[in-house]
Design a protein around this motif. Structure first.
Motif, PDB file in Angstrom:
ATOM      1  N   GLY A  60      65.032  18.864  22.070  1.00  0.00           N
ATOM      2  CA  GLY A  60      65.608  19.026  23.396  1.00  0.00           C
ATOM      3  C   GLY A  60      64.774  18.470  24.526  1.00  0.00           C
ATOM      4  O   GLY A  60      65.205  18.441  25.683  1.00  0.00           O
ATOM      5  N   GLY A  62      64.047  15.507  25.067  1.00  0.00           N
ATOM      6  CA  GLY A  62      64.627  14.255  25.550  1.00  0.00           C
ATOM      7  C   GLY A  62      64.079  13.020  24.864  1.00  0.00           C
ATOM      8  O   GLY A  62      64.166  11.916  25.395  1.00  0.00           O
ATOM      9  N   LYS A  63      63.560  13.205  23.649  1.00  0.00           N
ATOM     10  CA  LYS A  63      62.980  12.081  22.910  1.00  0.00           C
ATOM     11  C   LYS A  63      64.025  10.991  22.628  1.00  0.00           C
ATOM     12  O   LYS A  63      63.765   9.816  22.845  1.00  0.00           O
ATOM     13  N   SER A  64      65.185  11.411  22.144  1.00  0.00           N
ATOM     14  CA  SER A  64      66.213  10.418  21.803  1.00  0.00           C
ATOM     15  C   SER A  64      66.683   9.672  23.042  1.00  0.00           C
ATOM     16  O   SER A  64      66.890   8.453  23.004  1.00  0.00           O
ATOM     17  N   THR A  65      66.837  10.393  24.135  1.00  0.00           N
ATOM     18  CA  THR A  65      67.286   9.770  25.382  1.00  0.00           C
ATOM     19  C   THR A  65      66.237   8.770  25.870  1.00  0.00           C
ATOM     20  O   THR A  65      66.568   7.660  26.290  1.00  0.00           O
ATOM     21  N   ASP A 198      63.836  14.626  37.030  1.00  0.00           N
ATOM     22  CA  ASP A 198      64.927  14.791  37.997  1.00  0.00           C
ATOM     23  C   ASP A 198      65.188  16.250  38.360  1.00  0.00           C
ATOM     24  O   ASP A 198      65.841  16.526  39.371  1.00  0.00           O
ATOM     25  N   ALA A 232      64.432  10.183  31.683  1.00  0.00           N
ATOM     26  CA  ALA A 232      65.064   9.279  30.714  1.00  0.00           C
ATOM     27  C   ALA A 232      66.539   9.118  31.058  1.00  0.00           C
ATOM     28  O   ALA A 232      67.105   8.033  30.945  1.00  0.00           O
TER      29      ALA A 232
HETATM   30  N1  LIG Z   1      68.194  16.376  33.380  1.00  0.00           N
HETATM   31  C1  LIG Z   1      67.821  15.609  32.384  1.00  0.00           C
HETATM   32  N2  LIG Z   1      68.274  15.838  31.144  1.00  0.00           N
HETATM   33  C2  LIG Z   1      67.863  15.029  30.140  1.00  0.00           C
HETATM   34  C3  LIG Z   1      66.954  13.965  30.361  1.00  0.00           C
HETATM   35  N3  LIG Z   1      66.727  13.365  29.171  1.00  0.00           N
HETATM   36  C4  LIG Z   1      67.447  14.027  28.250  1.00  0.00           C
HETATM   37  N4  LIG Z   1      68.135  15.033  28.826  1.00  0.00           N
HETATM   38  C5  LIG Z   1      69.063  15.979  28.163  1.00  0.00           C
HETATM   39  O1  LIG Z   1      68.315  16.830  27.328  1.00  0.00           O
HETATM   40  C6  LIG Z   1      69.042  17.139  26.144  1.00  0.00           C
HETATM   41  C7  LIG Z   1      68.214  16.792  24.924  1.00  0.00           C
HETATM   42  O2  LIG Z   1      68.023  15.381  24.880  1.00  0.00           O
HETATM   43  P1  LIG Z   1      67.638  14.622  23.549  1.00  0.00           P
HETATM   44  O3  LIG Z   1      67.315  13.230  23.931  1.00  0.00           O
HETATM   45  O4  LIG Z   1      68.661  14.808  22.499  1.00  0.00           O
HETATM   46  O5  LIG Z   1      66.332  15.425  23.134  1.00  0.00           O
HETATM   47  P2  LIG Z   1      65.491  15.385  21.773  1.00  0.00           P
HETATM   48  O6  LIG Z   1      65.922  16.553  20.957  1.00  0.00           O
HETATM   49  O7  LIG Z   1      64.063  15.519  22.184  1.00  0.00           O
HETATM   50  O8  LIG Z   1      65.767  14.081  21.102  1.00  0.00           O
HETATM   51  C8  LIG Z   1      70.329  16.351  26.234  1.00  0.00           C
HETATM   52  O9  LIG Z   1      71.327  17.207  26.719  1.00  0.00           O
HETATM   53  C9  LIG Z   1      70.014  15.264  27.222  1.00  0.00           C
HETATM   54  O10 LIG Z   1      71.152  14.809  27.907  1.00  0.00           O
HETATM   55  C10 LIG Z   1      66.495  13.739  31.706  1.00  0.00           C
HETATM   56  O11 LIG Z   1      65.715  12.825  31.987  1.00  0.00           O
HETATM   57  N5  LIG Z   1      66.942  14.590  32.661  1.00  0.00           N
END
Ligand SMILES: Nc1nc2c(ncn2[C@@H]2O[C@H](COP(=O)(O)OP(=O)(O)O)[C@@H](O)[C@H]2O)c(=O)[nH]1
Ligand SMILES: [Mg+2]
Length: 325
Positions: A60, A62-65, A198, A232
């Motif tokens: 969660g 935001g690694k994938s993003t 943000d 991201a």
């Molecule tokens: N507000 C905000 N939300 C983000 C950002 N990057 C990712 N998210 C949100 O965080 C959640 C987890 O992101 P994801 O990339 O799947 O995280 P991961 O589990 O680390 O790969 C998703 O709902 C994304 O849309 C960001 O820069 N700002």
């Protein structure tokens, strides 16, 4: 020589999936062929090949993003990217989930991007070894290799040994200094990112906590890990992160890179032997000290080749012992 090796090194995109399937195949004949392919790639690539960047951090964060943002930045300058997404938890689902977000956004039809999801199946040599094999295959065929993994503590060390630059992704409010220290995340990463900047003040607080924590530890004099705030989602701070990744690579230099890859090789051989043969197998080789001597005596030897050679020796020693008893 394998058939796939030269094709990968010639950047034949159609060789990538078969090569990844081969290194994942657990049947004995395939395993022998995979060992040859991997040793061949490792020997050819050596300290070169694609830069390997790891993104680690809690689910969660935001690694994938973030990975998606980095992929698109590479694609904008026409560089190709191979991605490995490791999800140790997705045994039940088969592990196709992690890559989906990236796959959707970065474009499934783009031949310049290849995404492989890996789950914690019962890998004979462990997930780290399977990931390592995947990284090697992709680093032959693409300009960049990005690895996404959920890692805390122990597994972070494994990721650090797989990549040239390790990025830790935190999210605002992820914890205070004490928690970061307890989780042991302050030692290994080369770059820290607080994502979701943000959201405002909370991101800056987390950034300062991390920075304060880093000031406390012993670090390499050549590189002080920066702590960047990015979004991201909104594409803020991505350029700075990209520049930082390049700066880390410059700071590493040829020597640092060689040391890092060789440390990774040693770690992979140790872990691979223990996973396959246990401490009993290691004893048959003469114990950990003997193993360290063997590693030190063969600095240029590909890890996957060494794993084979030492594995054969262990099997022979254990076989002799069984026969003699
Ligand atoms: N507000 C905000 N939300 C983000 C950002 N990057 C990712 N998210 C949100 O965080 C959640 C987890 O992101 P994801 O990339 O799947 O995280 P991961 O589990 O680390 O790969 C998703 O709902 C994304 O849309 C960001 O820069 N700002
Ligand atoms: Mg993810």
């Amino acid at each position: 020589m394998t058939e796939l090796g030269p094709r990968l090194l010639a950047r034949d995109r159609s060789a990538v999936a078969p090569a990844l399937n081969l290194v994942d195949d657990r049947r004995p004949a395939a395993r022998r062929e995979a060992a040859v392919l991997l040793a061949e790639l490792e020997a050819k690539i050596g300290r070169g090949g694609a830069p390997r960047i790891g993104l680690t951090g809690a689910p969660g964060a935001g690694k994938s993003t973030l990975l998606d943002a980095l992929v698109r930045r590479r694609r904008a300058v026409d560089e190709t990217v191979g991605v490995i997404a490791v999800d140790p938890s997705s045994r039940r689902t088969g592990g196709a989930l992690l890559g989906d977000r990236i796959r959707v956004r970065s474009g499934a039809g783009d031949p310049g991007v290849f995404i492989r999801s890996m789950a914690a199946r019962d890998q004979l040599g462990g997930l780290a070894e399977a990931t390592r094999a995947g990284v090697l295959v992709l680093s032959a065929a693409f300009d960049w290799v990005l690895v996404e993994t959920v890692g805390v503590g122990q597994s972070e060390g494994e990721v650090a040994d797989l990549v040239d630059t390790l990025v830790f992704v935190a999210q605002p409010g992820a914890g205070d200094l004490l928690q970061f220290m307890k989780a042991g995340i302050l030692e290994l990463p080369d770059v820290f990112v607080v994502n979701k900047a943000d959201v405002g003040a909370a991101a800056e607080r987390t950034r300062r906590e991390l920075e304060a924590g880093l000031g406390l530890g012993e670090r390499d004099a050549k590189w002080t890990p920066p702590v960047l705030a990015v979004s991201a989602r909104d594409g803020i701070g991505i350029d700075a992160l990209d520049d930082t990744l390049a700066a880390h690579r410059r700071a590493l230099g040829a020597e640092g890179l060689a040391a890092r890859r060789s440390r990774g090789r040693d770690a992979a051989v140790r872990a691979g032997l223990v996973a396959r043969y246990g401490s009993f197998g290691l004893e048959a080789l003469g114990g950990t000290e003997a193993l360290e001597r063997r590693l030190a005596a063969a600095p240029g030897e590909p890890g996957f080749a060494l794993l084979e050679t030492l594995g054969n020796e262990i099997r022979a020693a254990l076989g002799d012992r069984a026969a003699g008893s």
